[in-house]
Design a protein around this motif. Structure first.
Motif, mmCIF file in Angstrom:
data_model
loop_
_atom_site.group_PDB
_atom_site.id
_atom_site.type_symbol
_atom_site.label_atom_id
_atom_site.label_comp_id
_atom_site.label_asym_id
_atom_site.label_seq_id
_atom_site.Cartn_x
_atom_site.Cartn_y
_atom_site.Cartn_z
ATOM 1 N N UNK A 39 19.983 29.537 -6.366
ATOM 2 C CA UNK A 39 19.966 30.904 -6.895
ATOM 3 C C UNK A 39 21.251 31.599 -6.484
ATOM 4 N N UNK A 40 21.612 32.665 -7.183
ATOM 5 C CA UNK A 40 22.890 33.326 -6.887
ATOM 6 C C UNK A 40 22.791 34.400 -5.823
ATOM 7 N N UNK A 41 21.670 34.514 -5.149
ATOM 8 C CA UNK A 41 21.564 35.465 -4.059
ATOM 9 C C UNK A 41 21.116 36.844 -4.476
ATOM 10 N N UNK A 42 20.631 37.017 -5.678
ATOM 11 C CA UNK A 42 20.069 38.288 -6.093
ATOM 12 C C UNK A 42 21.020 39.232 -6.778
ATOM 13 N N UNK A 43 22.243 38.811 -7.032
ATOM 14 C CA UNK A 43 23.211 39.708 -7.650
ATOM 15 C C UNK A 43 22.770 40.164 -9.033
ATOM 16 N N UNK A 44 21.901 39.412 -9.668
ATOM 17 C CA UNK A 44 21.434 39.749 -11.011
ATOM 18 C C UNK A 44 20.296 40.764 -11.005
ATOM 19 N N UNK A 45 19.722 41.078 -9.841
ATOM 20 C CA UNK A 45 18.511 41.897 -9.772
ATOM 21 C C UNK A 45 18.706 43.297 -10.334
ATOM 22 N N UNK A 46 19.797 43.931 -10.016
ATOM 23 C CA UNK A 46 20.096 45.274 -10.527
ATOM 24 C C UNK A 46 21.594 45.471 -10.454
ATOM 25 N N UNK A 47 22.149 46.014 -11.499
ATOM 26 C CA UNK A 47 23.584 46.300 -11.491
ATOM 27 C C UNK A 47 23.828 47.694 -10.916
#
Length: 152
Positions: free
Chosen positions: A44-52
């Motif tokens: 997984x990318x570490x959650x960077x996609x969760x909220x901008x």
């Protein structure tokens, strides 16, 4: 509120990032996805996609106003109430950002407030409230604290 906005962004990243798993030496990435993220060195990318940062700014402006039923607030438009904060973006912590305007939320800390307008009137200019003597205010605050402590 900038500190709260920054923390909101970090908390959203952590929420999804807790599912991240690193690829240790000798392991390879399987190319899969994790809750909408992409594989970069792990599962997984570490959650960077969760909220901008844009999401967080929306939540604190138009989105927050809508939740409170204040649909005339939270937007910049002719005739709309003019509450607007303008930050200086020449701080070195913003230099490496792809969009310096996201700096106050993405980088945290206390940005310098160039101007703050409330109902169309400038209430902060160059990081100061015109006509407010900070030294006198500080003395008054310290005196009030001493008085409260004496009563306790």
């Amino acid at each position: 509120m900038i500190s709260e906005a920054h923390m909101t962004w970090l908390a959203q990243r952590a929420r999804a990032g807790m599912a991240a798993r690193p690829a240790y030496e000798g392991e390879t990435c399987d190319g899969g996805t994790c809750e909408g993220g992409t594989c970069e060195g792990g599962t997984c990318d570490g959650g960077a996609h969760a909220a901008s940062v844009d999401d967080v700014i929306h939540w604190g402006t138009a989105g927050g106003a809508n939740v409170l039923g204040l649909t005339e607030l939270g937007r910049i438009a002719p005739g709309a109430p003019a509450d607007l904060a303008i930050y200086r973006l020449d701080d070195p912590r913003y230099f490496g950002l792809h969009r310096p305007a996201i700096g106050p939320v993405a980088s945290g800390g206390r940005p310098v407030l160039k101007a703050l307008f409330a109902a169309g009137e400038a209430v902060v200019v160059d990081d100061a409230i015109p006509g407010l003597g900070m030294e006198a205010l500080g003395r008054e605050a310290r005196a009030a604290v001493r008085a409260l402590m004496a009563q306790a």
